[in-house]
Design a protein around this motif. Structure first.
Motif, PDB file in Angstrom:
ATOM      1  N   SER A  15       0.666  -1.217  -0.031  1.00 34.56           N
ATOM      2  CA  SER A  15       0.103  -0.003  -0.022  1.00 34.56           C
ATOM      3  C   SER A  15       0.872   1.393  -0.042  1.00 34.56           C
ATOM      4  O   SER A  15       0.260   2.261  -0.536  1.00 34.56           O
ATOM      5  CB  SER A  15      -0.816  -0.077   1.162  1.00 34.56           C
ATOM      6  N   GLU A  16       2.189   1.072   0.506  1.00 32.52           N
ATOM      7  CA  GLU A  16       3.095   2.321   0.619  1.00 32.52           C
ATOM      8  C   GLU A  16       3.439   2.716  -1.068  1.00 32.52           C
ATOM      9  O   GLU A  16       3.325   3.805  -1.384  1.00 32.52           O
ATOM     10  CB  GLU A  16       4.280   1.705   1.239  1.00 32.52           C
ATOM     11  N   LEU A  17       3.468   1.652  -1.886  1.00 29.61           N
ATOM     12  CA  LEU A  17       3.716   1.962  -3.115  1.00 29.61           C
ATOM     13  C   LEU A  17       2.302   2.863  -3.892  1.00 29.61           C
ATOM     14  O   LEU A  17       2.650   3.672  -4.543  1.00 29.61           O
ATOM     15  CB  LEU A  17       4.042   0.754  -3.897  1.00 29.61           C
ATOM     16  N   GLU A  18       1.185   2.454  -3.543  1.00 26.66           N
ATOM     17  CA  GLU A  18       0.192   3.115  -4.068  1.00 26.66           C
ATOM     18  C   GLU A  18      -0.090   4.713  -3.376  1.00 26.66           C
ATOM     19  O   GLU A  18      -0.424   5.528  -4.076  1.00 26.66           O
ATOM     20  CB  GLU A  18      -1.117   2.289  -3.473  1.00 26.66           C
ATOM     21  N   ASN A  19       0.451   4.844  -2.207  1.00 28.70           N
ATOM     22  CA  ASN A  19       0.533   6.081  -1.587  1.00 28.70           C
ATOM     23  C   ASN A  19       1.595   6.728  -2.487  1.00 28.70           C
ATOM     24  O   ASN A  19       1.147   8.223  -2.551  1.00 28.70           O
ATOM     25  CB  ASN A  19       0.929   6.233  -0.042  1.00 28.70           C
ATOM     26  N   ALA A  20       2.712   6.231  -2.653  1.00 35.06           N
ATOM     27  CA  ALA A  20       3.512   7.129  -3.352  1.00 35.06           C
ATOM     28  C   ALA A  20       3.048   7.488  -4.733  1.00 35.06           C
ATOM     29  O   ALA A  20       3.303   8.639  -5.430  1.00 35.06           O
ATOM     30  CB  ALA A  20       4.901   6.423  -3.793  1.00 35.06           C
ATOM     31  N   LYS A  21       2.259   6.490  -5.664  1.00 37.32           N
ATOM     32  CA  LYS A  21       1.575   7.084  -6.642  1.00 37.32           C
ATOM     33  C   LYS A  21       0.670   8.091  -6.475  1.00 37.32           C
ATOM     34  O   LYS A  21       0.401   8.985  -7.471  1.00 37.32           O
ATOM     35  CB  LYS A  21       0.869   5.810  -7.211  1.00 37.32           C
ATOM     36  N   LYS A  22      -0.071   7.766  -5.681  1.00 37.33           N
ATOM     37  CA  LYS A  22      -1.008   9.175  -5.242  1.00 37.33           C
ATOM     38  C   LYS A  22      -0.342  10.418  -5.211  1.00 37.33           C
ATOM     39  O   LYS A  22      -0.696  11.437  -5.504  1.00 37.33           O
ATOM     40  CB  LYS A  22      -1.959   8.551  -4.050  1.00 37.33           C
TER      41      LYS A  22
END
Length: 70
Positions: A15-22
């Motif tokens: 989920s941290e990667l998804e946060n970075a994309k956001k």
């Protein structure tokens, strides 16, 4: 706009990667490539906003550059 490679650190939650994309899209950047072998992506990102990514302890941020073999 500079290009950066963002990769998820070992042991970090996906989920941290998804946060970075956001973060990239929220700050006016654009994801240009998503990696298949490792968890990460390449993005065009405003230079003055890179610190917003670099402060995330779960990802690694590196300037994109050409790699050559000899």
């Amino acid at each position: 706009m500079p290009t950066v490679n963002v990769t998820l650190k070992s042991g970090a939650n996906a989920s941290e990667l998804e946060n970075a994309k956001k973060t990239v899209t929220d700050k006016g950047g654009k994801i240009t490539n998503e990696f298949k072998l490792i968890k990460g992506f390449t993005a065009e990102f405003p230079a003055d906003s890179v610190s917003a990514l670099e402060t995330n302890e779960h990802i690694t941020v590196e300037a994109d550059s050409e790699v050559k073999t000899q």
